[in-house]
Design an enzyme around this catalytic site. Structure first.
Site, PDB file in Angstrom:
ATOM      1  N   PHE A 135     -19.723 -43.211 -31.104  1.00 11.36           N
ATOM      2  CA  PHE A 135     -20.165 -43.178 -29.709  1.00 11.36           C
ATOM      3  C   PHE A 135     -20.469 -41.723 -29.366  1.00 11.36           C
ATOM      4  CE2 PHE A 135     -19.135 -42.904 -25.143  1.00 11.36           C
ATOM      5  CZ  PHE A 135     -19.672 -44.073 -24.617  1.00 11.36           C
ATOM      6  N   ARG A 252      -9.915 -45.328 -22.572  1.00 12.20           N
ATOM      7  CA  ARG A 252      -8.799 -44.665 -21.865  1.00 12.20           C
ATOM      8  C   ARG A 252      -7.638 -45.630 -21.680  1.00 12.20           C
ATOM      9  NH1 ARG A 252     -12.689 -41.707 -17.349  1.00 12.20           N
ATOM     10  NH2 ARG A 252     -13.379 -40.017 -18.707  1.00 12.20           N
ATOM     11  N   GLU A 372     -11.424 -38.220 -23.962  1.00  7.31           N
ATOM     12  CA  GLU A 372     -11.403 -39.325 -22.977  1.00  7.31           C
ATOM     13  C   GLU A 372     -11.028 -38.825 -21.581  1.00  7.31           C
ATOM     14  OE1 GLU A 372     -12.606 -42.020 -23.081  1.00  7.31           O
ATOM     15  OE2 GLU A 372     -12.820 -42.521 -25.193  1.00  7.31           O
TER      16      GLU A 372
HETATM   17  P1  TGC Z   1     -20.162 -39.584 -10.786  1.00  4.94           P
HETATM   18  O1  TGC Z   1     -21.188 -39.201  -9.743  1.00  4.94           O
HETATM   19  O2  TGC Z   1     -18.739 -39.644 -10.429  1.00  4.94           O
HETATM   20  O3  TGC Z   1     -20.583 -40.999 -11.420  1.00  4.94           O
HETATM   21  C1  TGC Z   1     -21.879 -41.251 -11.923  1.00  4.94           C
HETATM   22  C2  TGC Z   1     -22.028 -42.760 -11.958  1.00  4.94           C
HETATM   23  O4  TGC Z   1     -21.024 -43.342 -12.816  1.00  4.94           O
HETATM   24  C3  TGC Z   1     -20.130 -44.163 -12.054  1.00  4.94           C
HETATM   25  N1  TGC Z   1     -18.779 -43.906 -12.577  1.00  4.94           N
HETATM   26  C4  TGC Z   1     -18.109 -44.791 -13.311  1.00  4.94           C
HETATM   27  N2  TGC Z   1     -18.417 -46.020 -13.700  1.00  4.94           N
HETATM   28  C5  TGC Z   1     -17.520 -46.663 -14.459  1.00  4.94           C
HETATM   29  N3  TGC Z   1     -16.359 -46.108 -14.810  1.00  4.94           N
HETATM   30  C6  TGC Z   1     -16.003 -44.869 -14.464  1.00  4.94           C
HETATM   31  N4  TGC Z   1     -14.856 -44.336 -14.860  1.00  4.94           N
HETATM   32  C7  TGC Z   1     -16.898 -44.145 -13.671  1.00  4.94           C
HETATM   33  N5  TGC Z   1     -16.883 -42.897 -13.130  1.00  4.94           N
HETATM   34  C8  TGC Z   1     -18.036 -42.773 -12.463  1.00  4.94           C
HETATM   35  C9  TGC Z   1     -20.308 -43.755 -10.612  1.00  4.94           C
HETATM   36  O5  TGC Z   1     -19.979 -44.801  -9.745  1.00  4.94           O
HETATM   37  C10 TGC Z   1     -21.787 -43.423 -10.590  1.00  4.94           C
HETATM   38  O6  TGC Z   1     -22.501 -44.638 -10.593  1.00  4.94           O
HETATM   39  P2  TGC Z   1     -23.929 -44.762  -9.858  1.00  4.94           P
HETATM   40  O7  TGC Z   1     -24.316 -46.176 -10.052  1.00  4.94           O
HETATM   41  O8  TGC Z   1     -23.676 -44.375  -8.427  1.00  4.94           O
HETATM   42  O9  TGC Z   1     -24.838 -43.791 -10.536  1.00  4.94           O
HETATM   43  O10 TGC Z   1     -20.409 -38.635 -12.044  1.00  4.94           O
HETATM   44  P3  TGC Z   1     -20.068 -37.125 -12.254  1.00  4.94           P
HETATM   45  O11 TGC Z   1     -21.236 -36.515 -12.972  1.00  4.94           O
HETATM   46  O12 TGC Z   1     -19.640 -36.489 -10.954  1.00  4.94           O
HETATM   47  O13 TGC Z   1     -18.853 -37.156 -13.298  1.00  4.94           O
HETATM   48  C11 TGC Z   1     -17.641 -37.719 -12.996  1.00  4.94           C
HETATM   49  C12 TGC Z   1     -16.619 -37.441 -14.136  1.00  4.94           C
HETATM   50  C13 TGC Z   1     -16.310 -35.974 -14.259  1.00  4.94           C
HETATM   51  C14 TGC Z   1     -15.367 -38.224 -13.748  1.00  4.94           C
HETATM   52  C15 TGC Z   1     -17.174 -37.966 -15.491  1.00  4.94           C
HETATM   53  O14 TGC Z   1     -18.269 -37.217 -15.887  1.00  4.94           O
HETATM   54  C16 TGC Z   1     -16.133 -37.938 -16.594  1.00  4.94           C
HETATM   55  O15 TGC Z   1     -15.352 -38.886 -16.718  1.00  4.94           O
HETATM   56  N6  TGC Z   1     -16.086 -36.865 -17.440  1.00  4.94           N
HETATM   57  C17 TGC Z   1     -15.236 -36.833 -18.627  1.00  4.94           C
HETATM   58  C18 TGC Z   1     -16.060 -37.133 -19.849  1.00  4.94           C
HETATM   59  C19 TGC Z   1     -15.254 -37.820 -20.924  1.00  4.94           C
HETATM   60  O16 TGC Z   1     -14.193 -38.358 -20.716  1.00  4.94           O
HETATM   61  N7  TGC Z   1     -15.820 -37.906 -22.090  1.00  4.94           N
HETATM   62  C20 TGC Z   1     -15.228 -38.662 -23.181  1.00  4.94           C
HETATM   63  C21 TGC Z   1     -16.208 -38.833 -24.326  1.00  4.94           C
HETATM   64  S1  TGC Z   1     -15.778 -40.092 -25.478  1.00  4.94           S
HETATM   65  C22 TGC Z   1     -14.380 -39.538 -26.211  1.00  4.94           C
HETATM   66  O17 TGC Z   1     -13.829 -38.567 -25.866  1.00  4.94           O
HETATM   67  C23 TGC Z   1     -13.844 -40.360 -27.355  1.00  4.94           C
HETATM   68  S2  TGC Z   1     -12.409 -39.676 -28.008  1.00  4.94           S
HETATM   69  C24 TGC Z   1     -11.955 -40.723 -29.258  1.00  4.94           C
HETATM   70  C25 TGC Z   1     -11.067 -41.820 -28.790  1.00  4.94           C
HETATM   71  O18 TGC Z   1     -11.278 -42.433 -27.720  1.00  4.94           O
HETATM   72  O19 TGC Z   1     -10.103 -42.139 -29.508  1.00  4.94           O
HETATM   73  P1  FAD Z   2     -14.667 -28.658 -21.416  1.00  6.94           P
HETATM   74  O1  FAD Z   2     -15.360 -29.693 -20.609  1.00  6.94           O
HETATM   75  O2  FAD Z   2     -15.421 -27.409 -21.743  1.00  6.94           O
HETATM   76  O3  FAD Z   2     -13.317 -28.268 -20.677  1.00  6.94           O
HETATM   77  C1  FAD Z   2     -12.614 -27.032 -20.902  1.00  6.94           C
HETATM   78  C2  FAD Z   2     -11.523 -26.900 -19.848  1.00  6.94           C
HETATM   79  O4  FAD Z   2     -12.123 -26.885 -18.547  1.00  6.94           O
HETATM   80  C3  FAD Z   2     -10.562 -28.094 -19.839  1.00  6.94           C
HETATM   81  O5  FAD Z   2      -9.255 -27.649 -19.575  1.00  6.94           O
HETATM   82  C4  FAD Z   2     -11.056 -28.911 -18.674  1.00  6.94           C
HETATM   83  O6  FAD Z   2     -10.074 -29.747 -18.091  1.00  6.94           O
HETATM   84  C5  FAD Z   2     -11.471 -27.818 -17.709  1.00  6.94           C
HETATM   85  N1  FAD Z   2     -12.384 -28.326 -16.695  1.00  6.94           N
HETATM   86  C6  FAD Z   2     -13.498 -29.067 -16.883  1.00  6.94           C
HETATM   87  N2  FAD Z   2     -14.070 -29.381 -15.704  1.00  6.94           N
HETATM   88  C7  FAD Z   2     -13.300 -28.822 -14.749  1.00  6.94           C
HETATM   89  C8  FAD Z   2     -13.350 -28.780 -13.336  1.00  6.94           C
HETATM   90  N3  FAD Z   2     -14.317 -29.419 -12.665  1.00  6.94           N
HETATM   91  N4  FAD Z   2     -12.383 -28.104 -12.674  1.00  6.94           N
HETATM   92  C9  FAD Z   2     -11.381 -27.452 -13.347  1.00  6.94           C
HETATM   93  N5  FAD Z   2     -11.280 -27.468 -14.690  1.00  6.94           N
HETATM   94  C10 FAD Z   2     -12.222 -28.147 -15.386  1.00  6.94           C
HETATM   95  N6  FAD Z   2     -16.685 -37.244 -27.466  1.00  6.94           N
HETATM   96  C11 FAD Z   2     -17.537 -38.301 -27.657  1.00  6.94           C
HETATM   97  O7  FAD Z   2     -18.534 -38.443 -26.962  1.00  6.94           O
HETATM   98  N7  FAD Z   2     -17.286 -39.212 -28.645  1.00  6.94           N
HETATM   99  C12 FAD Z   2     -16.208 -39.127 -29.460  1.00  6.94           C
HETATM  100  O8  FAD Z   2     -16.022 -39.996 -30.332  1.00  6.94           O
HETATM  101  C13 FAD Z   2     -15.306 -38.027 -29.301  1.00  6.94           C
HETATM  102  N8  FAD Z   2     -14.242 -37.856 -30.143  1.00  6.94           N
HETATM  103  C14 FAD Z   2     -13.464 -36.730 -30.042  1.00  6.94           C
HETATM  104  C15 FAD Z   2     -12.476 -36.490 -30.999  1.00  6.94           C
HETATM  105  C16 FAD Z   2     -11.707 -35.323 -30.938  1.00  6.94           C
HETATM  106  C17 FAD Z   2     -10.684 -35.040 -31.993  1.00  6.94           C
HETATM  107  C18 FAD Z   2     -11.884 -34.413 -29.877  1.00  6.94           C
HETATM  108  C19 FAD Z   2     -11.050 -33.188 -29.765  1.00  6.94           C
HETATM  109  C20 FAD Z   2     -12.870 -34.639 -28.925  1.00  6.94           C
HETATM  110  C21 FAD Z   2     -13.683 -35.787 -29.004  1.00  6.94           C
HETATM  111  N9  FAD Z   2     -14.733 -36.022 -28.093  1.00  6.94           N
HETATM  112  C22 FAD Z   2     -15.593 -37.093 -28.261  1.00  6.94           C
HETATM  113  C23 FAD Z   2     -15.058 -35.003 -27.109  1.00  6.94           C
HETATM  114  C24 FAD Z   2     -14.159 -35.038 -25.865  1.00  6.94           C
HETATM  115  O9  FAD Z   2     -14.463 -36.123 -25.055  1.00  6.94           O
HETATM  116  C25 FAD Z   2     -14.371 -33.721 -25.121  1.00  6.94           C
HETATM  117  O10 FAD Z   2     -13.767 -32.708 -25.898  1.00  6.94           O
HETATM  118  C26 FAD Z   2     -13.757 -33.741 -23.725  1.00  6.94           C
HETATM  119  O11 FAD Z   2     -14.497 -34.607 -22.875  1.00  6.94           O
HETATM  120  C27 FAD Z   2     -13.672 -32.341 -23.083  1.00  6.94           C
HETATM  121  O12 FAD Z   2     -14.869 -31.663 -23.207  1.00  6.94           O
HETATM  122  P2  FAD Z   2     -14.910 -30.162 -23.802  1.00  6.94           P
HETATM  123  O13 FAD Z   2     -14.156 -30.152 -25.061  1.00  6.94           O
HETATM  124  O14 FAD Z   2     -16.335 -29.757 -23.815  1.00  6.94           O
HETATM  125  O15 FAD Z   2     -14.100 -29.299 -22.765  1.00  6.94           O
END
Ligand code: TGC
Ligand code: FAD
Length: 393
Positions: A135, A252, A372
Site C-alpha cells: 500500500f 490502525r 499509521e
Molecule cells: P482532512 O481534510 O482531515 O480529510 C480529507 C478527507 O478525508 C476524510 N478523512 C477520513 N476518512 C476516513 N477515515 C479517516 N480517518 C479520515 N480522516 C479524514 C475527510 O472527511 C475528508 O473527506 P472529504 O470527503 O471531505 O474530502 O485531511 P488532512 O489533509 O487535513 O489530513 C488529516 C490527517 C493528518 C489526519 C491525515 O492526513 C492523516 O491521517 N495523516 C497520517 C498519515 C498516515 O497515517 N499514514 C499511514 C500510511 S500507511 C502505513 O503507515 C502502514 S504501516 C504498516 C502497518 O500498518 O503495519
Molecule cells: P513526519 O510526517 O515527517 O513527522 C515527523 C514528526 O513531526 C513526527 O513526530 C510527527 O508527529 C510530527 N508532526 C507531523 N505533523 C505535525 C503537526 N501537524 N504538528 C506537530 N507535529 C507534527 N507508509 C505507507 O504508505 N505504507 C506502508 O506500508 C508503510 N509502512 C511503514 C513501515 C515502517 C517500518 C515505517 C517506519 C513506516 C511505514 N510507513 C508506511 C510510513 C509511515 O506511515 C510514516 O512514517 C508516518 O506516516 C510518518 O511520516 P514521516 O515518517 O514522514 O514523519
C-alpha cells in the site's frame, strides 16, 4: 508463594470474548508458538524473513483479510481480527505488519473501492497468500501530510501513466500488487488509487536496509517511472484523500490490539524472569519496587484491552468513528512501548539481548508509534474532535 495470575486473568478478559473469538485467538497463538517463535530472533538479527512462505501459511491459517466478506475471506468479527493481530504482534510487530498491510490496507482498498473485476482478480489469491499486496501512500517528503503527495497520474489516451516515489512501504519488494495513491492531472487534481501489478514496466521496489526497528519485515521504496496502466487499473469508487484514509482506519484498528500483544509478551517474559532471578538473596519478584512496576504495567495492559474490546464491539456494530480509532492507537501503542521499556529495566543486562523478546519489541514499537499516524497526529485528531478546530496546519 500464593498462586500467580496473568494480567489477563486478573482483568477477567476472557469473559468478554465469544467462544469463536477465543478459539481464533488460540489458533493464531499456537501457530505463533510452533511456526514463528523459533525463528523470530534470527529473522530479526538477519533483517529478513521468508515473506512468501509465511504469506501462504498465514493464508492457510485464514488470517489474511479475515474480517472482509466474500472472495475467499472469512468474514469474522472485528474483535476476532484484533485478537489475531494481538497474537501475531506478541510474536513480532513485523509479522502483524505483514498481515495488516495485506488484509487491512491492500485487500481492504480493493474490497472497499475496487471494481468487481479487480476484486475477482486479486482478493481470492491475496486471501490465500498466493499474491502479496502493498500500500503506497507515504512519500519521502510527505508522511503525516499525504495531501502533499507528488506522485502523479497523467491521462494518456485511455491509459494512465504514473510517476513518483513512495517511501517506507511494507511488503514492497515482495509484493505482486501495489495499491498506489496518486494525484491525477484531471479531476481537479483529485487523489485516486491504482492497482499496479508489480511486474509492470517502470515499477521497481528497492528494499530499505539498515533499519534498527521492525527488522523482521520487508520495507521498501516504490519507484514509478512512466508506469503505464489501463483505465481499468484505477479504483473506481475512491475519490479524494478519504479513499486511502478509510483504509488506515482498518489497519490502525488492528494495531490497537496488536501493540498490546507486544506488551503482553514483554510482561510474560518479565514475570517469568523476576521469579527466577535472585538478587540480594531473594527473588527479584519479591521486592516492592518490582511489584509496583508489575502492577502498574498490568493495569495499563488491562485498561488497553478493555479499550480495544470496546472499540471492537463498536466496529462490529458499524459505529466506530476515526477519532475513536485514534484514541485506541494513541493510548495502546504509547502504553505498550512504556511497558516494553519498563520490562527491559527489570531484565538488567539480559534485557538487551535477543535471548529475551523485550528490547526487540521495544525497538519494533518505535515504528508502530510512527506508522499509521504518529502519536502527534492522533493527538491532533482527538483534539479536533474535542474542539472543532483543526490544528494540523
Ligand atoms: P482532512 O481534510 O482531515 O480529510 C480529507 C478527507 O478525508 C476524510 N478523512 C477520513 N476518512 C476516513 N477515515 C479517516 N480517518 C479520515 N480522516 C479524514 C475527510 O472527511 C475528508 O473527506 P472529504 O470527503 O471531505 O474530502 O485531511 P488532512 O489533509 O487535513 O489530513 C488529516 C490527517 C493528518 C489526519 C491525515 O492526513 C492523516 O491521517 N495523516 C497520517 C498519515 C498516515 O497515517 N499514514 C499511514 C500510511 S500507511 C502505513 O503507515 C502502514 S504501516 C504498516 C502497518 O500498518 O503495519
Ligand atoms: P513526519 O510526517 O515527517 O513527522 C515527523 C514528526 O513531526 C513526527 O513526530 C510527527 O508527529 C510530527 N508532526 C507531523 N505533523 C505535525 C503537526 N501537524 N504538528 C506537530 N507535529 C507534527 N507508509 C505507507 O504508505 N505504507 C506502508 O506500508 C508503510 N509502512 C511503514 C513501515 C515502517 C517500518 C515505517 C517506519 C513506516 C511505514 N510507513 C508506511 C510510513 C509511515 O506511515 C510514516 O512514517 C508516518 O506516516 C510518518 O511520516 P514521516 O515518517 O514522514 O514523519
Amino acid at each position: 508463594m500464593s498462586s500467580a495470575q496473568t494480567p489477563s486473568a486478573l482483568f477477567g478478559i476472557d469473559a468478554l470474548l465469544t467462544e469463536e473469538e477465543r478459539a481464533m485467538q488460540e489458533t493464531v497463538a499456537r501457530f505463533c508458538t510452533d511456526r514463528l517463535r523459533p525463528h523470530l530472533a534470527s529473522w530479526y538479527e538477519q533483517g529478513d524473513l521468508p515473506a512468501r512462505d509465511l504469506a501462504r501459511e498465514l493464508g492457510g491459517l485464514g488470517v489474511l483479510g479475515m474480517h472482509l466478506e466474500g472472495y475467499g475471506c472469512a468474514g469474522t468479527s472485528a474483535t476476532a481480527y484484533g485478537l489475531a493481530c494481538l497474537e501475531l504482534e506478541a510474536a513480532d510487530s513485523g509479522l502483524r505488519s505483514l498481515v495488516s498491510v495485506q488484509g487491512s490496507l491492500a485487500m481492504f482498498a480493493i474490497h472497499r473501492w475496487g471494481s468487481e473485476e479487480q476484486k475477482q482478480e486479486w482478493l481470492p489469491r491475496m486471501a490465500q497468500g498466493e499474491a502479496i499486496g502493498c500500500f503506497g501512500l507515504t512519500e519521502p517528503d510527505f508522511g503525516s501530510d499525504p495531501a502533499g503527495m507528488r506522485t502523479r497520474a497523467r491521462h494518456d489516451g485511455e491509459d494512465w501513466v504514473l510517476n513518483g516515489t513512495k517511501m517506507w512501504i511494507t511488503n514492497g519488494s515482495v509484493a505482486d500488487v501495489a495499491v498506489v495513491w496518486a494525484r491525477t492531472d484531471g479531476d481537479d487534481g483529485t487523489v485516486r488509487g491504482f492497482v499496479v501489478p508489480t511486474d509492470t514496466p517502470g515499477f521497481s521496489a528497492p528494499k530499505i536496509t539498515q533499519k534498527l526497528s521492525l527488522r523482521a519485515s520487508v520495507t521498501s521504496e516504490l519507484v514509478l517511472e512512466d508506469v503505464r496502466l489501463p483505465a481499468s487499473a484505477m479504483l473506481p469508487e475512491a475519490r479524494g484523500l478519504s479513499g486511502p484514509l478509510s483504509c488506515l482506519n482498518e489497519a490502525r484498528f488492528g494495531i490497537v490490539f496488536g501493540a498490546l500483544g507486544a506488551a503482553r509478551d514483554c510482561l510474560d517474559a518479565t514475570l517469568s524472569y523476576v521469579g527466577e532471578r535472585d538478587i540480594f538473596g531473594k527473588p527479584l519478584a519479591a521486592y516492592q519496587l518490582t511489584q509496583a512496576k508489575l502492577a502498574d504495567m498490568s493495569l495499563e495492559l488491562g485498561k488497553g484491552m478493555l479499550l480495544a474490546i470496546h472499540l471492537g464491539r463498536l466496529k462490529d456494530e458499524g459505529q466506530l468513528r476515526p477519532e475513536q480509532v485514534s484514541l485506541g492507537k494513541l493510548n495502546n501503542v504509547r502504553e505498550a512501548i512504556a511497558i516494553a521499556r519498563e520490562c527491559r529495566t527489570l531484565l538488567g543486562a539480559n534485557g538487551i539481548t535477543l535471548e529475551y523478546p523485550v528490547l526487540r519489541h521495544a525497538n519494533n514499537l518505535e515504528s508502530v508509534l510512527t506508522y499509521e499516524g504518529t502519536s502527534e497526529v492522533h493527538q491532533l485528531s482527538i483534539g479536533r474532535a474535542l474542539t472543532g478546530h483543526s490544528a494540523f496546519r
